[in-house]
Design a protein around this motif. Structure first.
Motif, mmCIF file in Angstrom:
data_model
loop_
_atom_site.group_PDB
_atom_site.id
_atom_site.type_symbol
_atom_site.label_atom_id
_atom_site.label_comp_id
_atom_site.label_asym_id
_atom_site.label_seq_id
_atom_site.Cartn_x
_atom_site.Cartn_y
_atom_site.Cartn_z
ATOM 1 N N TYR A 1 -138.289 -16.831 17.872
ATOM 2 C CA TYR A 1 -138.753 -15.854 18.849
ATOM 3 C C TYR A 1 -137.837 -15.690 20.052
ATOM 4 C CZ TYR A 1 -142.761 -16.076 15.810
ATOM 5 O OH TYR A 1 -143.570 -16.043 14.710
ATOM 6 N N PHE B 1 -140.792 -9.627 14.610
ATOM 7 C CA PHE B 1 -142.155 -10.031 14.261
ATOM 8 C C PHE B 1 -143.132 -8.869 14.444
ATOM 9 C CE2 PHE B 1 -146.404 -11.702 15.076
ATOM 10 C CZ PHE B 1 -146.633 -12.226 13.809
ATOM 11 N N ILE C 1 -142.865 -6.840 11.471
ATOM 12 C CA ILE C 1 -143.540 -7.492 10.331
ATOM 13 C C ILE C 1 -145.026 -7.144 10.323
ATOM 14 C CG2 ILE C 1 -144.346 -9.742 9.461
ATOM 15 C CD1 ILE C 1 -141.581 -10.886 10.160
ATOM 16 N N TYR D 1 -147.677 -7.011 4.768
ATOM 17 C CA TYR D 1 -148.153 -8.080 5.667
ATOM 18 C C TYR D 1 -149.613 -7.807 6.031
ATOM 19 C CZ TYR D 1 -147.914 -11.848 9.078
ATOM 20 O OH TYR D 1 -148.128 -13.024 9.768
ATOM 21 N N LEU E 1 -152.003 -9.698 7.001
ATOM 22 C CA LEU E 1 -152.726 -10.546 7.959
ATOM 23 C C LEU E 1 -153.229 -9.769 9.181
ATOM 24 C CD1 LEU E 1 -150.409 -12.461 6.497
ATOM 25 C CD2 LEU E 1 -151.280 -14.156 8.093
ATOM 26 N N GLY F 1 -154.345 -14.549 14.712
ATOM 27 C CA GLY F 1 -153.100 -14.402 13.966
ATOM 28 C C GLY F 1 -152.816 -15.450 12.915
ATOM 29 N N SER F 2 -153.714 -16.412 12.760
ATOM 30 C CA SER F 2 -153.478 -17.548 11.852
ATOM 31 C C SER F 2 -152.222 -18.323 12.241
ATOM 32 C CB SER F 2 -153.395 -17.114 10.380
ATOM 33 O OG SER F 2 -153.658 -18.248 9.535
ATOM 34 N N ASN G 1 -149.021 -22.493 11.189
ATOM 35 C CA ASN G 1 -147.673 -23.040 11.403
ATOM 36 C C ASN G 1 -147.671 -24.566 11.474
ATOM 37 O OD1 ASN G 1 -145.740 -20.685 13.476
ATOM 38 N ND2 ASN G 1 -146.191 -20.736 11.300
ATOM 39 N N TYR H 1 -144.486 -12.196 2.516
ATOM 40 C CA TYR H 1 -143.351 -12.910 3.112
ATOM 41 C C TYR H 1 -142.023 -12.532 2.445
ATOM 42 C CZ TYR H 1 -146.989 -15.363 5.569
ATOM 43 O OH TYR H 1 -148.053 -15.634 6.385
ATOM 44 N N THR I 1 -138.677 -9.415 6.928
ATOM 45 C CA THR I 1 -138.913 -10.859 7.022
ATOM 46 C C THR I 1 -137.612 -11.633 6.808
ATOM 47 O OG1 THR I 1 -141.146 -10.472 6.179
ATOM 48 C CG2 THR I 1 -140.387 -12.752 6.227
ATOM 49 N N PHE J 1 -135.807 -11.439 10.027
ATOM 50 C CA PHE J 1 -136.530 -12.314 10.972
ATOM 51 C C PHE J 1 -136.122 -13.768 10.757
ATOM 52 C CE2 PHE J 1 -140.563 -14.824 11.474
ATOM 53 C CZ PHE J 1 -140.774 -14.644 12.833
ATOM 54 N N LEU K 1 -141.006 -21.091 4.272
ATOM 55 C CA LEU K 1 -139.863 -20.212 4.543
ATOM 56 C C LEU K 1 -138.619 -21.080 4.648
ATOM 57 C CD1 LEU K 1 -141.709 -17.746 5.365
ATOM 58 C CD2 LEU K 1 -139.969 -17.257 7.082
ATOM 59 N N GLU L 1 -140.181 -22.552 8.425
ATOM 60 C CA GLU L 1 -141.595 -22.330 8.768
ATOM 61 C C GLU L 1 -142.510 -22.737 7.625
ATOM 62 O OE1 GLU L 1 -143.027 -18.159 9.162
ATOM 63 O OE2 GLU L 1 -143.951 -18.821 11.037
ATOM 64 N N SER M 1 -146.487 -21.776 6.572
ATOM 65 C CA SER M 1 -147.618 -20.914 6.903
ATOM 66 C C SER M 1 -148.769 -21.313 5.987
ATOM 67 C CB SER M 1 -147.219 -19.452 6.727
ATOM 68 O OG SER M 1 -148.232 -18.614 7.232
HETATM 69 C C1 AVJ Z 1 -147.163 -15.782 13.394
HETATM 70 C C2 AVJ Z 1 -147.183 -17.835 12.223
HETATM 71 C C3 AVJ Z 1 -148.916 -16.254 11.852
HETATM 72 O O1 AVJ Z 1 -147.184 -17.353 9.360
HETATM 73 O O2 AVJ Z 1 -147.579 -15.289 8.849
HETATM 74 C C4 AVJ Z 1 -144.641 -13.840 9.509
HETATM 75 C C5 AVJ Z 1 -145.227 -15.775 11.140
HETATM 76 N N1 AVJ Z 1 -143.481 -15.638 9.344
HETATM 77 N N2 AVJ Z 1 -143.749 -13.677 8.531
HETATM 78 C C6 AVJ Z 1 -147.183 -16.153 9.618
HETATM 79 C C7 AVJ Z 1 -144.478 -15.095 10.021
HETATM 80 C C8 AVJ Z 1 -143.030 -14.758 8.432
HETATM 81 C C9 AVJ Z 1 -146.721 -15.692 11.009
HETATM 82 N N3 AVJ Z 1 -147.472 -16.395 12.098
#
Ligand code: AVJ
Length: 308
Positions: free
Chosen positions: A25, A33, A36, A42, A44, A148-149, A153, A193, A200, A203, A239, A267, A269
């Motif tokens: 970030y 992001f 995304i 995506y 979420l 945002g879940s 992480n 993802y 992504t 990112f 990731l 990462e 998730s």
């Molecule tokens: C911000 C942690 C919720 O895990 O989906 C999005 C970050 N990484 N695409 C996730 C993320 C790749 C995101 N979070």
């Protein structure tokens, strides 16, 4: 070497190389992001917002009047705005973030649209307990908000530690409202993802640019590839950045060797079952009072109350 650089170097010196997702970030990373969250794959962000819209009145009633809304993260998302619009005369909105810059930007937007709500910023690393500010109106109770879940992480034990911090900040009679992504068809998760526009991937790779700029590393960004895969047995997406060839990268005066196809984990998730998340929340002292899900049961928003 600063502690921060030493931690990065230690992660790159481990048998499985790993760097914290917080290094996604920088300014470019934050923009990517945002891109995304608007991608068709995506699910979420849209799913969580739909759940919030669907149940916002019930949420506001459960939270009650003159609550303090303490958001873990800089906030100002559509979800936060929806809450602030519907809460019954909220006492104060308290976004908590490590970046003062992100907080000031979020404060500007919030103040403009909600001139009557007091906004008090807390610059802190929310993985550790912090002091709450003193609002003009004494809140009846504290509601910790973590959308945002982002909980995903954190690895299991760290997630419980973070829930314990939230338990502490909620205080007696407080509650937690949290967005939690759910386990589902791996193909749906993998697509989220590995978007077809490649956002992504950019990112993920941007982390190397960030490390080059902030920490004087010399990553050849073109010599790494994005990889993301859901591992159903672990209940999480991993990731990674995959080294396209054998190479040596220098950072903090150290030479870090990479074999061809060696990876850096950037990462995790985590995706949960409703039962799995409830069990984790319980260890931290919370009881899940209400879990709202979308019709496909892809995502959940959970209202957790202190159980002891
Ligand atoms: C911000 C942690 C919720 O895990 O989906 C999005 C970050 N990484 N695409 C996730 C993320 C790749 C995101 N979070």
């Amino acid at each position: 070497m600063t502690d921060e650089l030493a931690t990065i170097v230690a992660g790159l010196s481990a048998p499985q190389k790993i760097i914290s997702p917080k290094y996604f970030y920088d300014e470019t990373g934050s923009q990517l992001f945002d891109e995304i969250t608007a991608l068709p794959e995506y699910y979420l962000t849209d799913t969580e917002l739909d759940i919030m819209k669907q149940h916002i009145d019930e949420m506001a009633d459960l939270i009650g009047i003159e609550a303090s809304l303490i958001e873990f993260g800089a906030g100002s998302s559509m979800k936060t705005r929806l809450l602030l619009e519907h809460l019954h005369s909220p006492a104060v909105y308290v976004p908590v973030d490590i970046s003062e810059e992100h907080l000031l930007a979020s404060q500007q937007r919030t103040k403009k649209d909600f001139p009557d709500i007091e906004v008090l910023l807390v610059v802190a690393d929310f993985t550790h307990e912090f002091d709450l500010p003193d609002p003009a109106t004494t809140p009846r109770r504290n509601i910790v908000y973590f959308p945002g879940s982002t909980i995903g992480n954190f690895e299991h034990d760290e997630a419980i530690d973070l829930l314990r911090v939230m338990y502490h900040e909620a205080g007696s009679d407080g509650a937690l409202l949290i967005g939690v992504d759910l386990q589902k068809d791996p193909a749906v998760i993998d697509a989220a993802y590995n978007d077809s526009a490649g956002v992504t991937a950019r990112f993920n790779l941007n982390m190397l640019d960030h490390l080059n700029r902030e920490f004087g590393a010399d990553f050849d960004v073109d010599a790494f590839r994005h990889r993301a895969a859901y591992r159903p047995d672990e209940g999480r997406v991993v990731l990674e950045l995959v080294s396209a060839r054998e190479q040596v990268v220098s950072i903090g005066g150290r030479q870090i060797p990479f074999a061809r196809d060696e990876t850096i984990i950037t990462e995790y998730s985590h995706k949960y079952t409703l039962e799995g998340f409830a069990a984790m929340a319980e260890v931290a002292g919370f009881r899940v009072d209400r879990a709202w899900v979308d019709p496909a049961q892809w995502f959940s928003v959970q209202y957790c109350v202190r159980d002891r």
